[in-house]
Scaffold this motif. Structure first.
Motif, mmCIF file in Angstrom:
data_model
loop_
_atom_site.group_PDB
_atom_site.id
_atom_site.type_symbol
_atom_site.label_atom_id
_atom_site.label_comp_id
_atom_site.label_asym_id
_atom_site.label_seq_id
_atom_site.Cartn_x
_atom_site.Cartn_y
_atom_site.Cartn_z
ATOM 1 N N ARG A 220 9.093 6.538 2.809
ATOM 2 C CA ARG A 220 8.041 7.348 2.202
ATOM 3 C C ARG A 220 7.559 8.383 3.231
ATOM 4 O O ARG A 220 7.876 8.281 4.417
ATOM 5 C CB ARG A 220 6.861 6.486 1.726
ATOM 6 C CG ARG A 220 7.192 5.494 0.612
ATOM 7 C CD ARG A 220 7.576 6.199 -0.668
ATOM 8 N NE ARG A 220 7.803 5.236 -1.772
ATOM 9 C CZ ARG A 220 8.978 4.706 -2.065
ATOM 10 N NH1 ARG A 220 10.047 5.038 -1.341
ATOM 11 N NH2 ARG A 220 9.101 3.867 -3.072
ATOM 12 N N CYS A 221 6.786 9.375 2.763
ATOM 13 C CA CYS A 221 6.281 10.440 3.630
ATOM 14 C C CYS A 221 4.776 10.571 3.407
ATOM 15 O O CYS A 221 4.317 10.616 2.248
ATOM 16 C CB CYS A 221 6.991 11.749 3.295
ATOM 17 S SG CYS A 221 6.457 13.160 4.280
ATOM 18 N N ALA B 291 4.375 12.713 8.304
ATOM 19 C CA ALA B 291 5.090 11.654 9.011
ATOM 20 C C ALA B 291 5.974 10.873 8.043
ATOM 21 O O ALA B 291 5.622 10.651 6.888
ATOM 22 C CB ALA B 291 4.105 10.707 9.695
ATOM 23 N N TYR B 292 7.136 10.451 8.537
ATOM 24 C CA TYR B 292 8.037 9.606 7.759
ATOM 25 C C TYR B 292 7.680 8.138 8.027
ATOM 26 O O TYR B 292 7.506 7.734 9.180
ATOM 27 C CB TYR B 292 9.485 9.869 8.135
ATOM 28 C CG TYR B 292 10.069 11.108 7.492
ATOM 29 C CD1 TYR B 292 9.258 12.074 6.890
ATOM 30 C CD2 TYR B 292 11.440 11.328 7.479
ATOM 31 C CE1 TYR B 292 9.792 13.202 6.300
ATOM 32 C CE2 TYR B 292 11.992 12.467 6.895
ATOM 33 C CZ TYR B 292 11.152 13.405 6.304
ATOM 34 O OH TYR B 292 11.682 14.524 5.717
ATOM 35 N N VAL B 293 7.601 7.373 6.956
ATOM 36 C CA VAL B 293 7.181 5.975 7.049
ATOM 37 C C VAL B 293 8.283 5.095 6.469
ATOM 38 O O VAL B 293 8.562 5.148 5.267
ATOM 39 C CB VAL B 293 5.859 5.753 6.288
ATOM 40 C CG1 VAL B 293 5.414 4.298 6.420
ATOM 41 C CG2 VAL B 293 4.773 6.699 6.804
ATOM 42 N N ASP B 294 8.914 4.292 7.312
ATOM 43 C CA ASP B 294 9.939 3.345 6.868
ATOM 44 C C ASP B 294 9.274 2.028 6.473
ATOM 45 O O ASP B 294 8.659 1.355 7.314
ATOM 46 C CB ASP B 294 10.951 3.072 7.980
ATOM 47 C CG ASP B 294 11.893 4.238 8.203
ATOM 48 O OD1 ASP B 294 12.247 4.898 7.216
ATOM 49 O OD2 ASP B 294 12.287 4.479 9.366
ATOM 50 N N VAL B 295 9.391 1.672 5.215
ATOM 51 C CA VAL B 295 8.862 0.400 4.722
ATOM 52 C C VAL B 295 9.993 -0.623 4.784
ATOM 53 O O VAL B 295 10.981 -0.517 4.048
ATOM 54 C CB VAL B 295 8.339 0.534 3.284
ATOM 55 C CG1 VAL B 295 7.827 -0.815 2.780
ATOM 56 C CG2 VAL B 295 7.243 1.588 3.218
ATOM 57 N N VAL B 296 9.875 -1.599 5.659
ATOM 58 C CA VAL B 296 10.950 -2.568 5.861
ATOM 59 C C VAL B 296 10.787 -3.695 4.842
ATOM 60 O O VAL B 296 10.054 -4.665 5.063
ATOM 61 C CB VAL B 296 10.957 -3.102 7.302
ATOM 62 C CG1 VAL B 296 12.177 -4.007 7.515
ATOM 63 C CG2 VAL B 296 10.986 -1.947 8.300
ATOM 64 N N ALA C 218 -1.053 8.709 -4.011
ATOM 65 C CA ALA C 218 -1.956 9.784 -3.572
ATOM 66 C C ALA C 218 -1.820 10.023 -2.072
ATOM 67 O O ALA C 218 -2.142 11.105 -1.579
ATOM 68 C CB ALA C 218 -3.403 9.431 -3.925
ATOM 69 N N LYS C 219 -1.313 9.008 -1.352
ATOM 70 C CA LYS C 219 -1.193 9.122 0.104
ATOM 71 C C LYS C 219 0.247 9.216 0.582
ATOM 72 O O LYS C 219 0.503 9.756 1.662
ATOM 73 C CB LYS C 219 -1.877 7.920 0.771
ATOM 74 C CG LYS C 219 -3.385 7.883 0.588
ATOM 75 C CD LYS C 219 -3.981 6.690 1.319
ATOM 76 C CE LYS C 219 -5.502 6.648 1.177
ATOM 77 N NZ LYS C 219 -6.086 5.471 1.873
ATOM 78 N N ILE D 213 0.837 -1.212 0.000
ATOM 79 C CA ILE D 213 0.000 0.000 0.000
ATOM 80 C C ILE D 213 0.863 1.249 0.000
ATOM 81 O O ILE D 213 0.677 2.161 -0.812
ATOM 82 C CB ILE D 213 -0.941 -0.006 1.226
ATOM 83 C CG1 ILE D 213 -1.994 -1.115 1.086
ATOM 84 C CG2 ILE D 213 -1.622 1.354 1.389
ATOM 85 C CD1 ILE D 213 -2.808 -1.340 2.355
ATOM 86 N N VAL D 214 1.828 1.304 0.913
ATOM 87 C CA VAL D 214 2.638 2.519 1.049
ATOM 88 C C VAL D 214 3.474 2.778 -0.203
ATOM 89 O O VAL D 214 3.609 3.924 -0.643
ATOM 90 C CB VAL D 214 3.545 2.424 2.293
ATOM 91 C CG1 VAL D 214 4.469 3.637 2.379
ATOM 92 C CG2 VAL D 214 2.711 2.312 3.559
#
Length: 414
Positions: free
Chosen positions: A302-303, A319-324, A81-82, A75-76
């Motif tokens: 991603r942000c 927010a910062y999003v770390d995709v592992v 769009a997100k 998803i991320v």
């Protein structure tokens, strides 16, 4: 081909960018038990990936989250769009340049990516295998093939993808040493002043190189990038220079790591290595499994563009999003017995090259380089095995993974 501009060394000639790897990317031998333990707490957790793994974070002052689930990672990485790539601006953007396609979102990203994709199409990249990759691989192997022993990292995998890039760019031999030091130094984010110095000096060098190749274009990659157009548009200098800064790390560093992990996994699983020797049609499966099992880039950033929700967790705008990717690639719901290296498992798409519009533009070249390297190893290093008298290879890191050494023995050429 000489350049009019002399490449500039670091102001501090004693600075060693090659020592920055462990500081920036970690030294963990096996981070996966901790990654699995985090996953048991939830698919989305507060805090950055580095913080959750006990390391200091590169960015502060913003909310941070870690994504560990396979479905949530999808998803991320795909919902533009997100989620934005702008989170890379304080790191990649500060050194590679704000024109780096890794920091851009659509429509800019899509507009310039089309030009890169045109050049890195599989049908073009495959031709580089015979004309550029093979000569580099064999040139390196010829230096140790008669010795019966080697360190495949120090003498081979750590060098060959970078030498491929030197040939693609048609760099003068006199510039190569300084060029590699600057290119590696760009990602020393713990020493951001040094990283930015490297970016500035490479930018000045590439601007001169672009001017020279536009005036006298050849068949090298710089000439192709400087003269190729899509829909009547050429790459702006800002985007082109940023891409060239990033090429060494995106194409060279990750390929060196991926190839080193592949060889380590096969040498530690000699039955699977023997199966490939008997049937080279298994090589693509081995490469994809190595990328899934222990891909070179464990986490992708991603942000959040707007306030959103993911797996029941509220994620505020900015927010910062770390995709592992390392967690998504070892999700037991998708990959049975995920910690096992198994080239015979049912192949499913992995996250080593990311997903969505920012999927790695150089993935086809990486696969060509890994394929050619493995063929060369089997063609030239007969009865290859780990050296029992030297330390076994250890793949280390939490952000970027690689073994420092692969000590091997093989039968000397007659």
């Amino acid at each position: 081909m000489a350049t009019a501009f002399q490449i500039q060394e670091f102001d501090d000639p004693t600075y060693d960018p090659f020592l920055s790897d462990e500081v920036n990317f970690g030294d963990d031998l096996d981070p996966y038990p901790r990654i699995h333990a985090l996953r048991l707490k939830g698919a989305v957790l507060p805090g950055s990936y580095r913080e959750n793994m006990g390391y200091p974070c590169f960015y502060s002052g913003v909310p941070k989250f870690t994504v560990l689930g396979n479905k949530e990672a999808e998803i991320v990485l795909t919902d533009t769009a997100k989620y934005s790539n702008s989170g890379y601006r304080p790191t990649l953007g500060a050194t590679f340049g704000m024109g780096s396609i890794s920091t851009l979102d659509n429509p800019e990203h899509g507009r310039w990516r089309k030009i890169f994709q045109k050049i890195f199409l599989p049908q073009y990249v495959r031709t580089w295998g015979g004309t550029i990759v093979d000569p580099v691989v064999h040139g390196l192997m010829n230096k140790f093939i008669n010795r019966g022993e080697a360190d495949l990292v120090v003498e081979f995998t750590q060098r060959y993808p970078f030498e491929v890039i030197y040939h693609q760019l048609n760099l003068p031999e006199t510039d190569v040493h300084t060029f590699q030091r600057l290119a590696i130094g760009q990602t020393d984010y713990v020493n951001m002043a040094k990283a930015q110095e490297a970016g500035v000096k490479l930018g000045e060098y590439f601007k001169s190189l672009i001017d020279s190749r536009r005036a006298n274009p050849g068949d090298d990659l710089v000439s192709m990038l400087a003269t190729t157009e899509v829909d009547g548009e050429h790459l702006p200098e800002l985007v082109l220079v940023s891409f060239l800064r990033q090429l060494m790390n995106a194409a060279g560093d990750t390929t060196y790591r991926g190839t080193s992990v592949l060889l380590t996994a096969l040498l530690q699983n000699p039955d699977q290595f023997e199966a490939i020797r008997n049937d080279r049609e298994l090589i693509p499966a081995a490469i994809e499994e190595a990328l899934r099992w222990d891909g070179p880039v464990v986490s992708q950033l991603r942000c959040a563009i707007n306030d959103t929700e993911l797996c029941g967790v509220t994620i505020p705008a900015g927010a910062y999003v770390d995709v592992v990717a390392g967690a998504a690639n070892r999700d037991a719901e998708i990959y049975p017995d995920p910690d096992k290296f198994d080239i015979f498992r049912t192949r499913r798409a992995h996250y080593a090259f990311s997903r969505g519009p920012h999927i790695c533009v150089g993935q086809h070249l990486a696969r060509v380089e890994m394929t050619r390297a493995l063929h060369a190893v089997m063609d030239n290093l007969h009865n290859l095995r780990l050296d029992p008298d030297k330390p076994a290879p250890e793949i280390r890191g939490i952000m970027m993974r690689v073994p420092a050494h692969i000590h091997v023995r093989f039968d000397r050429s007659a």
